[in-house]
Scaffold this active site. Structure first.
Site, PDB file in Angstrom:
ATOM      1  N   ASP A  44      -4.979  -5.124   5.900  1.00 11.61           N
ATOM      2  CA  ASP A  44      -5.186  -5.399   4.944  1.00 11.61           C
ATOM      3  C   ASP A  44      -3.820  -6.716   4.548  1.00 11.61           C
ATOM      4  O   ASP A  44      -2.948  -6.279   4.765  1.00 11.61           O
ATOM      5  CB  ASP A  44      -5.397  -4.242   3.375  1.00 11.61           C
ATOM      6  CG  ASP A  44      -5.874  -5.641   2.306  1.00 11.61           C
ATOM      7  OD1 ASP A  44      -6.459  -6.613   2.874  1.00 11.61           O
ATOM      8  OD2 ASP A  44      -5.248  -5.014   1.076  1.00 11.61           O
ATOM      9  N   HIS A  93      -2.747  -1.236  -3.329  1.00 10.53           N
ATOM     10  CA  HIS A  93      -4.099  -0.149  -3.046  1.00 10.53           C
ATOM     11  C   HIS A  93      -3.220   0.948  -3.843  1.00 10.53           C
ATOM     12  O   HIS A  93      -2.412   2.176  -3.077  1.00 10.53           O
ATOM     13  CB  HIS A  93      -4.295   0.110  -1.941  1.00 10.53           C
ATOM     14  CG  HIS A  93      -4.232  -0.968  -1.026  1.00 10.53           C
ATOM     15  ND1 HIS A  93      -4.219  -1.514   0.480  1.00 10.53           N
ATOM     16  CD2 HIS A  93      -4.431  -2.227  -1.231  1.00 10.53           C
ATOM     17  CE1 HIS A  93      -4.143  -2.659   1.110  1.00 10.53           C
ATOM     18  NE2 HIS A  93      -4.934  -3.436  -0.300  1.00 10.53           N
ATOM     19  N   SER A 145       0.787  -1.520   0.299  1.00  8.24           N
ATOM     20  CA  SER A 145       0.345   0.030   0.239  1.00  8.24           C
ATOM     21  C   SER A 145       0.539   0.890  -0.185  1.00  8.24           C
ATOM     22  O   SER A 145       1.926   1.218  -0.883  1.00  8.24           O
ATOM     23  CB  SER A 145      -1.041   0.243   1.098  1.00  8.24           C
ATOM     24  OG  SER A 145      -2.054   0.695   0.883  1.00  8.24           O
TER      25      SER A 145
END
Length: 357
Positions: free
Chosen positions: A297, A204, A177
């Protein structure tokens, strides 16, 4: 309850268009978490003002007169390290390439530029910009972070395990991310074109930028990198990037699946769903890596992959731009080892070739 002006995040807007500059100022003024510290029309003016203004975060346009946003990012990260959010108004190749290189130079994220208050999706774009500015203002940045990694930490073995008996992997999944693009460029760029297994990737990033992100990565390395397609069979030496706003899964038959199922932990694509599907489809032949990123995540999914016998790695805190995702993976027992970035690619190459740890 509204935040006091003293506690608000101070934002510097760098944008050459007066109309867009005023629009961004309006968006920021509406958010109780933020306050406009300065709004300038060029990179040169930003560099002149940053020492006086001392913003907590910078909203950076890419196409600027004179010095462009990429060079401005490099200069700021070298001279006045400050969290930078790239605001990109175009998804054409050249603008996307500059945006991706700005991430590699130290910017933390890239978001869409608002067109106008009456444009479709304006409220969502405005909320995304404000949230990104607020969140990224909390990220500690260091001088020339993209070009000189922090002192390398030794490998951390999280639990003593026997190296023997590890199955040769057939699939590699990587999740990242905030701070992910430069980390991915470093790892994937170290692999040869004949890397022996397929690679699935969840990064992400805003949906409009994913195709450009895959194209940017593809141009940096010997491996072929492209967006994943539903039902295709992954092959060795290729990197399959989860498209914007779609989960990327590995089916029991070995084919890729793209899913529009609801977001998990506010993420679509979800790294946890990717790792969970790998655990079911590949089991001990799955290889999973969690890199820098905010939130958690991927942590639960990586734990499932490890429990299924797969080999799992979390990036070490010493090199992670944001230690949220790797820390969560370690806390939940999902990582077999924790490695600094420079050691991850050599370990993955040995494992993929069946040479053990």
């Amino acid at each position: 309850m509204r935040s006091s002006p003293q506690s608000r995040v101070r934002v510097m807007v760098v944008e050459d268009s007066l109309v867009v500059r005023q629009l961004l100022a309006h968006i920021i003024a509406r958010d109780p978490r933020l306050i406009l510290a300065a709004a300038v029309g060029s990179a040169e003016e930003a560099l002149q003002e940053i020492g006086r203004v001392q913003p907590d975060v910078i909203s950076m346009d890419i196409r600027l007169p004179g010095m462009d946003g990429l060079e401005a990012t490099r200069r700021i990260m070298s001279e006045h390290p400050t969290p930078i959010v790239v605001i990109a108004g175009s998804i054409e190749d050249s603008a996307l390439r500059i945006s991706m290189n700005a991430l590699r130079a130290g910017a933390l994220s890239v978001v869409e530029k608002p067109v106008g208050v009456t444009s479709a999706g304006y409220d969502g774009i405005a909320e995304t910009i404000c949230t990104q500015l607020y969140i990224m203002s909390q990220v500690p940045v260091v001088r020339q972070r993209s070009f000189a990694w922090r002192t390398q930490a030794p490998e951390t073995s999280l639990r003593r395990e026997e190296a023997t008996g590890t199955a040769r992997p057939t699939i590699l999944g990587i999740a990242a991310s905030t701070g992910g693009p430069p980390a991915l460029a470093k790892i994937l760029g170290a692999f040869p074109a004949d890397f022996p297994i397929p690679i699935l990737l969840v990064q992400h990033m805003g949906a409009p930028f994913m195709e450009g992100f895959a194209s940017w990565l593809d141009g940096l390395m010997p491996l072929e990198v492209r967006l994943a397609q539903d039902q295709e069979i992954p092959v060795a030496g290729k990197v399959y990037v989860a498209p914007g706003d779609r989960h990327l899964l590995l089916s029991p038959t070995g084919a890729l699946r793209l899913s529009a199922a609801p977001p998990l932990s506010s993420q679509r694509p979800s790294a946890t769903l990717m790792f969970e599907s790998m655990a079911k489809a590949a089991g001990p032949k799955g290889l999973g890596v969690i890199l820098t990123g905010m939130g958690e995540d991927g942590a639960i999914g990586l734990a499932e992959l490890r429990q299924a016998g797969g080999y799992t790695i979390a990036e070490d805190e010493s090199t992670a731009v944001v230690y949220g995702m790797p820390a969560a993976a370690i806390r939940m027992g999902g990582a077999r080892v924790s490695l600094p970035l420079d050691l991850i690619a050599p370990r993955l190459l040995r494992l993929a070739k069946g040479d053990g740890e």
